[in-house]
Design a protein around this motif. Structure first.
Motif, PDB file in Angstrom:
ATOM      1  N   LEU A  56       0.832  -1.211   0.000  1.00  0.00           N
ATOM      2  CA  LEU A  56       0.000   0.000   0.000  1.00  0.00           C
ATOM      3  C   LEU A  56       0.865   1.261   0.000  1.00  0.00           C
ATOM      4  O   LEU A  56       0.589   2.207  -0.736  1.00  0.00           O
ATOM      5  CB  LEU A  56      -0.951  -0.003   1.199  1.00  0.00           C
ATOM      6  CG  LEU A  56      -2.104  -0.999   1.115  1.00  0.00           C
ATOM      7  CD1 LEU A  56      -2.852  -1.059   2.443  1.00  0.00           C
ATOM      8  CD2 LEU A  56      -3.039  -0.658  -0.019  1.00  0.00           C
ATOM      9  N   ILE A 103      -5.080   8.176  -1.153  1.00  0.00           N
ATOM     10  CA  ILE A 103      -5.689   6.847  -1.293  1.00  0.00           C
ATOM     11  C   ILE A 103      -4.918   5.840  -0.444  1.00  0.00           C
ATOM     12  O   ILE A 103      -5.509   4.967   0.196  1.00  0.00           O
ATOM     13  CB  ILE A 103      -5.749   6.424  -2.772  1.00  0.00           C
ATOM     14  CG1 ILE A 103      -6.817   7.243  -3.494  1.00  0.00           C
ATOM     15  CG2 ILE A 103      -6.017   4.928  -2.912  1.00  0.00           C
ATOM     16  CD1 ILE A 103      -6.790   7.113  -5.003  1.00  0.00           C
ATOM     17  N   THR A 104      -3.614   5.973  -0.433  1.00  0.00           N
ATOM     18  CA  THR A 104      -2.803   5.097   0.415  1.00  0.00           C
ATOM     19  C   THR A 104      -3.173   5.276   1.875  1.00  0.00           C
ATOM     20  O   THR A 104      -3.411   4.298   2.592  1.00  0.00           O
ATOM     21  CB  THR A 104      -1.301   5.389   0.232  1.00  0.00           C
ATOM     22  OG1 THR A 104      -0.954   5.094  -1.103  1.00  0.00           O
ATOM     23  CG2 THR A 104      -0.460   4.556   1.183  1.00  0.00           C
ATOM     24  N   GLN A 105      -3.227   6.528   2.327  1.00  0.00           N
ATOM     25  CA  GLN A 105      -3.527   6.780   3.739  1.00  0.00           C
ATOM     26  C   GLN A 105      -4.927   6.261   4.100  1.00  0.00           C
ATOM     27  O   GLN A 105      -5.118   5.697   5.168  1.00  0.00           O
ATOM     28  CB  GLN A 105      -3.405   8.270   4.058  1.00  0.00           C
ATOM     29  CG  GLN A 105      -1.988   8.822   3.919  1.00  0.00           C
ATOM     30  CD  GLN A 105      -1.040   8.395   5.009  1.00  0.00           C
ATOM     31  OE1 GLN A 105      -0.727   7.215   5.154  1.00  0.00           O
ATOM     32  NE2 GLN A 105      -0.560   9.338   5.772  1.00  0.00           N
ATOM     33  N   LEU A 106      -5.904   6.451   3.201  1.00  0.00           N
ATOM     34  CA  LEU A 106      -7.250   5.929   3.463  1.00  0.00           C
ATOM     35  C   LEU A 106      -7.244   4.402   3.536  1.00  0.00           C
ATOM     36  O   LEU A 106      -7.913   3.813   4.391  1.00  0.00           O
ATOM     37  CB  LEU A 106      -8.222   6.392   2.371  1.00  0.00           C
ATOM     38  CG  LEU A 106      -8.673   7.842   2.439  1.00  0.00           C
ATOM     39  CD1 LEU A 106      -9.426   8.222   1.163  1.00  0.00           C
ATOM     40  CD2 LEU A 106      -9.538   8.069   3.665  1.00  0.00           C
ATOM     41  N   SER A 107      -6.505   3.781   2.635  1.00  0.00           N
ATOM     42  CA  SER A 107      -6.415   2.316   2.639  1.00  0.00           C
ATOM     43  C   SER A 107      -5.747   1.806   3.910  1.00  0.00           C
ATOM     44  O   SER A 107      -6.191   0.809   4.493  1.00  0.00           O
ATOM     45  CB  SER A 107      -5.634   1.840   1.416  1.00  0.00           C
ATOM     46  OG  SER A 107      -6.266   2.247   0.236  1.00  0.00           O
ATOM     47  N   ILE A 108      -4.693   2.485   4.328  1.00  0.00           N
ATOM     48  CA  ILE A 108      -3.997   2.088   5.555  1.00  0.00           C
ATOM     49  C   ILE A 108      -4.922   2.252   6.757  1.00  0.00           C
ATOM     50  O   ILE A 108      -4.991   1.375   7.629  1.00  0.00           O
ATOM     51  CB  ILE A 108      -2.705   2.923   5.754  1.00  0.00           C
ATOM     52  CG1 ILE A 108      -1.709   2.665   4.628  1.00  0.00           C
ATOM     53  CG2 ILE A 108      -2.082   2.676   7.124  1.00  0.00           C
ATOM     54  CD1 ILE A 108      -1.061   1.316   4.619  1.00  0.00           C
ATOM     55  N   GLY A 110      -8.169   2.133   6.793  1.00  0.00           N
ATOM     56  CA  GLY A 110      -9.153   1.049   6.733  1.00  0.00           C
ATOM     57  C   GLY A 110      -8.563  -0.279   7.177  1.00  0.00           C
ATOM     58  O   GLY A 110      -9.202  -1.054   7.901  1.00  0.00           O
ATOM     59  N   TYR A 111      -7.346  -0.545   6.765  1.00  0.00           N
ATOM     60  CA  TYR A 111      -6.672  -1.785   7.147  1.00  0.00           C
ATOM     61  C   TYR A 111      -6.459  -1.837   8.659  1.00  0.00           C
ATOM     62  O   TYR A 111      -6.709  -2.862   9.296  1.00  0.00           O
ATOM     63  CB  TYR A 111      -5.341  -1.893   6.406  1.00  0.00           C
ATOM     64  CG  TYR A 111      -4.698  -3.244   6.537  1.00  0.00           C
ATOM     65  CD1 TYR A 111      -5.036  -4.275   5.668  1.00  0.00           C
ATOM     66  CD2 TYR A 111      -3.755  -3.496   7.518  1.00  0.00           C
ATOM     67  CE1 TYR A 111      -4.445  -5.521   5.779  1.00  0.00           C
ATOM     68  CE2 TYR A 111      -3.159  -4.736   7.643  1.00  0.00           C
ATOM     69  CZ  TYR A 111      -3.511  -5.752   6.769  1.00  0.00           C
ATOM     70  OH  TYR A 111      -2.931  -6.985   6.899  1.00  0.00           O
ATOM     71  N   ARG A 114      -9.784  -2.393  10.444  1.00  0.00           N
ATOM     72  CA  ARG A 114     -10.163  -3.798  10.322  1.00  0.00           C
ATOM     73  C   ARG A 114      -9.302  -4.684  11.231  1.00  0.00           C
ATOM     74  O   ARG A 114      -9.759  -5.715  11.707  1.00  0.00           O
ATOM     75  CB  ARG A 114     -10.023  -4.246   8.873  1.00  0.00           C
ATOM     76  CG  ARG A 114     -10.627  -5.591   8.595  1.00  0.00           C
ATOM     77  CD  ARG A 114     -10.607  -5.910   7.105  1.00  0.00           C
ATOM     78  NE  ARG A 114     -10.398  -7.323   6.948  1.00  0.00           N
ATOM     79  CZ  ARG A 114      -9.233  -7.913   6.734  1.00  0.00           C
ATOM     80  NH1 ARG A 114      -8.146  -7.198   6.600  1.00  0.00           N
ATOM     81  NH2 ARG A 114      -9.148  -9.215   6.617  1.00  0.00           N
ATOM     82  N   THR A 149       1.769   4.114  11.478  1.00  0.00           N
ATOM     83  CA  THR A 149       1.601   2.723  11.042  1.00  0.00           C
ATOM     84  C   THR A 149       2.646   1.817  11.687  1.00  0.00           C
ATOM     85  O   THR A 149       2.335   0.693  12.106  1.00  0.00           O
ATOM     86  CB  THR A 149       1.681   2.625   9.508  1.00  0.00           C
ATOM     87  OG1 THR A 149       0.693   3.489   8.945  1.00  0.00           O
ATOM     88  CG2 THR A 149       1.431   1.222   9.032  1.00  0.00           C
TER      89      THR A 149
END
Length: 155
Positions: A56, A103-108, A110-111, A114, A149
Motif C-alpha cells: 500500500l 488513497i494510500t492513507q485511506l487504505s492504511i 481502513g486496514y 479492520r 503505522t
C-alpha cells in the motif's frame, strides 16, 4: 532490484515513454520490496501485515516520485519525455500525486481499523486533511502516517 539498476543506469534512457512505468519500476524495486522486506526478513518477522502495508505504501511512493517530475517539466518537454506533468498537464499531475498519497492513507486507515486498531486509524485519517490543504507539505504528513503505522504494527 534489477528495475532500479535499469532506472539508475541512465535517467535519459527511459524504459518506456509512459512515465507511470518508470515510477513503478523505481518505487516498487527500491523502496518497498528490496529494502523493507529484506530488512524485515533479516531482523524481524515478515508477516502478511507487513507485506500488505508495504504494498500500500508503494502507491504513496509513486505519488512522492511524481513530485520530482515537476522540477524538470520544461526539460522533459524539450526532450519529448512524457513525464506525468507533461503528459497530463501540471494541474492534473498534481492531483494524481495527492490522490496516490491520500488513497494510500485511506487504505492504511481502513486496514488498521479492520485489524482492531481504531485509534491508529483515526490518527492516519487526521493526517489526510493537512495533506490536502498543504499540498506542498504532503510528504511530511505521509511520513508521520508511516510512523503511526509503524507504531500500530509494533505492538
Amino acid at each position: 532490484m534489477a528495475g532500479f539498476w535499469l532506472f539508475a543506469l541512465d535517467r535519459n534512457l527511459r524504459l518506456t515513454t509512459l512515465a507511470c512505468f518508470e515510477h513503478l519500476v523505481f518505487v516498487d524495486s527500491l523502496i518497498s520490496f528490496t529494502i523493507r522486506w529484506a530488512g524485515q526478513a533479516l531482523f524481524g518477522t515478515l508477516t502478511p501485515d507487513i507485506i500488505v502495508l508495504t504494498l500500500l505504501y508503494s502507491i504513496a511512493g509513486l505519488g512522492i516520485a511524481i513530485v520530482n517530475d515537476f522540477k524538470s517539466v520544461e526539460g522533459d518537454r524539450a526532450l519529448g519525455l512524457q513525464s506525468l506533468p507533461v503528459a497530463f498537464g501540471e494541474e492534473t499531475a498534481k492531483w494524481i500525486c495527492v490522490g496516490a498519497i491520500d488513497i494510500t492513507q485511506l487504505s492504511i486507515a481502513g486496514y488498521l481499523l479492520r485489524a482492531g486498531k481504531p485509534y491508529y486509524a483515526l490518527a492516519i485519517l487526521a493526517l489526510i486533511v493537512p495533506q490536502v490543504v498543504f499540498q506542498a507539505s504532503a510528504q511530511l504528513f505521509l511520513v508521520l502516517g508511516l510512523l503511526v503505522t509503524a507504531l500500530a504494527t509494533s505492538h
